[in-house]
Design a protein around this motif. Structure first.
Motif, PDB file in Angstrom:
ATOM      1  N   SER A  43       0.842  -1.196   0.000  1.00 27.98           N
ATOM      2  CA  SER A  43       0.000   0.000   0.000  1.00 27.98           C
ATOM      3  C   SER A  43       0.875   1.242   0.000  1.00 27.98           C
ATOM      4  CB  SER A  43      -0.917  -0.004   1.224  1.00 27.98           C
ATOM      5  OG  SER A  43      -0.152  -0.047   2.408  1.00 27.98           O
ATOM      6  N   ALA A  44       0.393   2.293  -0.657  1.00 26.42           N
ATOM      7  CA  ALA A  44       1.149   3.535  -0.781  1.00 26.42           C
ATOM      8  C   ALA A  44       0.952   4.394   0.457  1.00 26.42           C
ATOM      9  CB  ALA A  44       0.711   4.288  -2.036  1.00 26.42           C
ATOM     10  N   GLU A  45       1.980   5.157   0.791  1.00 25.77           N
ATOM     11  CA  GLU A  45       1.896   6.060   1.924  1.00 25.77           C
ATOM     12  C   GLU A  45       1.223   7.371   1.536  1.00 25.77           C
ATOM     13  OE1 GLU A  45       5.881   6.564   3.168  1.00 25.77           O
ATOM     14  OE2 GLU A  45       6.046   4.574   4.101  1.00 25.77           O
ATOM     15  N   VAL A  46       1.547   7.846   0.366  1.00 19.89           N
ATOM     16  CA  VAL A  46       1.041   9.131  -0.097  1.00 19.89           C
ATOM     17  C   VAL A  46       0.852   9.043  -1.602  1.00 19.89           C
ATOM     18  CG1 VAL A  46       3.362  10.080  -0.364  1.00 19.89           C
ATOM     19  CG2 VAL A  46       1.449  11.626  -0.043  1.00 19.89           C
ATOM     20  N   ILE A  47      -0.174   9.733  -2.096  1.00 18.26           N
ATOM     21  CA  ILE A  47      -0.481   9.753  -3.526  1.00 18.26           C
ATOM     22  C   ILE A  47      -0.345  11.183  -4.024  1.00 18.26           C
ATOM     23  CG2 ILE A  47      -2.286   9.399  -5.259  1.00 18.26           C
ATOM     24  CD1 ILE A  47      -3.373   7.159  -3.613  1.00 18.26           C
ATOM     25  N   CYS A  48       0.340  11.331  -5.151  1.00 15.52           N
ATOM     26  CA  CYS A  48       0.481  12.654  -5.769  1.00 15.52           C
ATOM     27  C   CYS A  48      -0.724  12.906  -6.674  1.00 15.52           C
ATOM     28  CB  CYS A  48       1.789  12.732  -6.569  1.00 15.52           C
ATOM     29  SG  CYS A  48       2.046  14.333  -7.359  1.00 15.52           S
ATOM     30  N   LEU A  49      -1.414  13.997  -6.436  1.00 16.89           N
ATOM     31  CA  LEU A  49      -2.595  14.369  -7.232  1.00 16.89           C
ATOM     32  C   LEU A  49      -2.235  15.205  -8.443  1.00 16.89           C
ATOM     33  CD1 LEU A  49      -5.054  15.218  -4.293  1.00 16.89           C
ATOM     34  CD2 LEU A  49      -4.705  13.035  -5.481  1.00 16.89           C
TER      35      LEU A  49
END
Length: 623
Positions: A557-563
């Motif tokens: 799972s990803a920690e943070v997603i870039c929008l």
């Protein structure tokens, strides 16, 4: 003066009925029973109730357990006659609070079982109750070492169980009991072997066996050494915790020529189960037929050291075999033992206060050593030239020189780096950040960041390239062909694109990233005219590689997603600047970040990865 007879059953019954055994562990380390129980005013029971007791203990500690016997005797001499036949034992058992299996009881193990050796050497205090009854108290001190059990600890407790009892009377004083031997001055019975007296096979020997020896054939139902127990305290249960976890690791120094010496790393980790100061007084390493050199002579590492909970210390020692063994034997240096001793003093209540409590812990264990040199050491300068491989990326170099790459996976050496396959296939157009001519400044959010909410990074971009003045010679229609590509890119406006590279797992670029690209055992498979060449075998898929790739291909799972998919900057003239924003969505609490931000020059297709990025602390709403 007549001595009272205590061997009769009537006297024993009276002593057993009017006696009681209890045991305590005082809080103060230097407990003096004479000052606490004999001196001062008040009864013995009131003084005993006023003693401060320990509420928790530590493993590797030696505690003093005081066993107190109360009896109702008329005189002290009568009590001492009973003490000759008194046996006092104490057991210490570790019991877990709960068990992993609900159907089985909690695990337990006995760590101490012993008794009082000199029972007659007791501290005796006479006392008188309010109703006029006379009591006599006998006190013994028994030191108990609280070693660590073999069971897995799960909120352990220690249970002390003490027993006291009277042995049977001495056979010399009681003629009815001689331990199976014949009584003195008693005529022997009939000879059971008298019929064999004239047997010529015995050579004149006349065997003799008294009938008294074989008259009793019924087995004894009760042992003659059975104790008659004294009533008392059933058990004493206290909490117990480990104060220190310690382990030793060994490493061989990188020397040329190789040396049999070893570097021992003693790691000490203090647990959170105490809220006071602990003094690390001694760490000793002794090698059988060898030497141990202390390498902790730097300021701040000299013993004793003051430590608190959660401290982690590492001490270095150099272990070498005996010089005589190195000079006289050529065989492998084996069968060496390393004896490690650690001593700690816990300042539960320092000595400057009243009733100080400073228990001492001692840990000693032995581990085997092997000073044998490795057959093929992987360090040191090679004697021959390294193998040169042309047209190969640097990650695949197998040369043995000092400047060569080590034979270890880059994901282990640089766990925060991008996968090695991407580095191996890196384009020649990638440049370093100082040569790129761009300065980037990243600024994180000032307000707290919560899980499930967006936050913004502010990126300040500066074009550091300088304008270039070119004199066009007469007769040339254009001067662009005379300017190098790098100079032309530097002298004109820059158009940039920012791409965010998320965190990747270590094996994403390795075996897991190679899914879909099977390993071929025959790489010469060709096709001629759309038909298969019969002289070439089919490609074979290695099952072991496929299994390893599938096993390492788990999702993460990803920690943070870039929008922000791609952020365009520019065009930027030389010495111009611009400010852009990168939007992110936090998915996990803790310290999060991204792998890198890739900066791509849309004009020259050069790119560079920026890895020195800020970290963001993400919290949950309500904390």
């Amino acid at each position: 003066m007549a001595v009272p007879d205590t061997s009769g059953h009537g006297a024993n019954d009276v002593f057993l009925e009017n006696s009681h055994l209890t045991y305590i562990i005082p809080f103060t380390t230097k407990f003096n029973p004479d000052e606490a129980l004999r001196q001062g005013e008040g009864s013995f029971e009131s003084k005993l109730a006023g003693i401060e007791l320990r509420d928790q203990l530590f493993f590797d500690e030696t505690v003093n357990v005081f066993l107190i016997l109360r009896t109702q005797c008329a005189e002290e001499q009568t009590l001492r006659l009973h003490l000759r036949r008194l046996v006092i034992t104490l057991d210490a058992q570790i019991v877990n609070s709960h068990s992993q299996d609900l159907n089985s009881p909690p695990a337990s193990e006995i760590i101490f079982s012993g008794g009082v050796e000199n029972v007659e050497d007791a501290f005796i205090v006479p006392d008188k109750a309010k109703d006029g009854t006379k009591f006599i108290y006998a006190v013994w001190k028994l030191s108990v070492f609280l070693g660590r059990p073999r069971i897995r600890l799960q909120m352990p407790s220690i249970v002390f169980s003490g027993t006291a009892g009277l042995k049977q009377a001495d056979p010399e004083k009681n003629p009815d009991q001689r331990g199976g031997y014949m009584l003195s001055c008693v005529p022997s019975g009939m000879n059971m072997l008298d019929s064999f007296a004239n047997d010529p096979m015995l050579g004149g020997i006349k065997p003799h066996l008294s009938a008294q020896r074989v008259s009793r054939v019924a087995p004894a139902t009760q042992s003659k050494d059975t104790l008659r127990r004294i009533p008392g305290l059933q058990s004493l249960k206290l909490k117990i915790f480990p104060l220190l976890h310690c382990r030793v690791r060994f490493s061989r120094p990188n020397t040329s020529p190789p040396s049999p010496a070893l570097i021992a790393l003693v790691e000490t980790d203090f647990t959170p189960y105490f809220d006071c100061e602990a003094s690390l007084n001694k760490i000793s390493l002794d090698v059988t037929n060898g030497n141990a050199e202390d390498l902790n002579n730097q300021p701040g590492m000299r013993l004793p050291l003051s430590c608190v909970a959660h401290d982690h210390l590492t001490f270095l020692y150099k272990l070498t075999p005996s010089p005589l063994d190195l000079a006289t034997t050529k065989a492998p240096i084996r069968d060496r033992d390393l004896i490690i001793t650690i001593e700690i003093q816990i300042l539960v209540r320092p000595g400057s206060e009243s009733n100080p409590c400073t228990p001492k812990l001692s840990m000693t264990w032995t581990t085997p050593l092997d000073f044998t040199l490795p057959v093929n050491p992987g360090f040191g300068q090679p004697m021959t030239q390294p193998i040169q491989r042309s047209h190969r990326p640097s990650q695949l170099s197998i040369s043995g020189g000092v400047d060569s790459q080590p034979l270890v996976s880059p994901s282990v050496i640089r766990p925060d780096a991008l996968p090695s396959l991407e580095a191996a296939a890196r384009s020649a157009t990638e440049t370093t950040l100082p040569d790129f001519g761009i300065t980037l400044t990243f600024a994180g959010p000032e307000n707290p960041v919560y899980v499930g909410e967006e936050f913004v990074w502010t990126v300040f971009v500066v074009n550091r390239s300088r304008p270039t003045s070119i004199i066009v010679p007469p007769g040339h229609l254009s001067y662009s062909s005379m300017i190098p590509s790098s100079t032309a890119a530097a002298s004109q406006s820059r158009k940039l694109m920012l791409l965010v590279v998320p965190h990747r797992r270590r094996n994403e670029g390795g075996a897991a990233g190679a899914l879909g690209r099977p390993l071929l055992r025959n790489s010469s498979t060709t096709a001629t005219g759309g038909k298969k060449d019969p002289a070439v075998a089919d490609a074979v898929l290695d099952e072991n590689v496929v299994y390893a790739m599938q096993k390492a291909g788990g999702a993460d799972s990803a920690e943070v997603i870039c929008l922000s998919a791609d952020v365009r900057v520019g065009p930027l003239a030389p010495n111009a600047c611009s400010v852009v924003e990168l939007k992110f969505l936090a998915l996990r609490e803790g310290v999060v970040g991204v792998e890198a931000v890739k900066v791509v020059d849309l004009g020259s297709q050069e790119h560079v990865d920026v890895r020195e990025l800020p970290l963001v602390v993400v919290r949950r709403r309500g904390e």
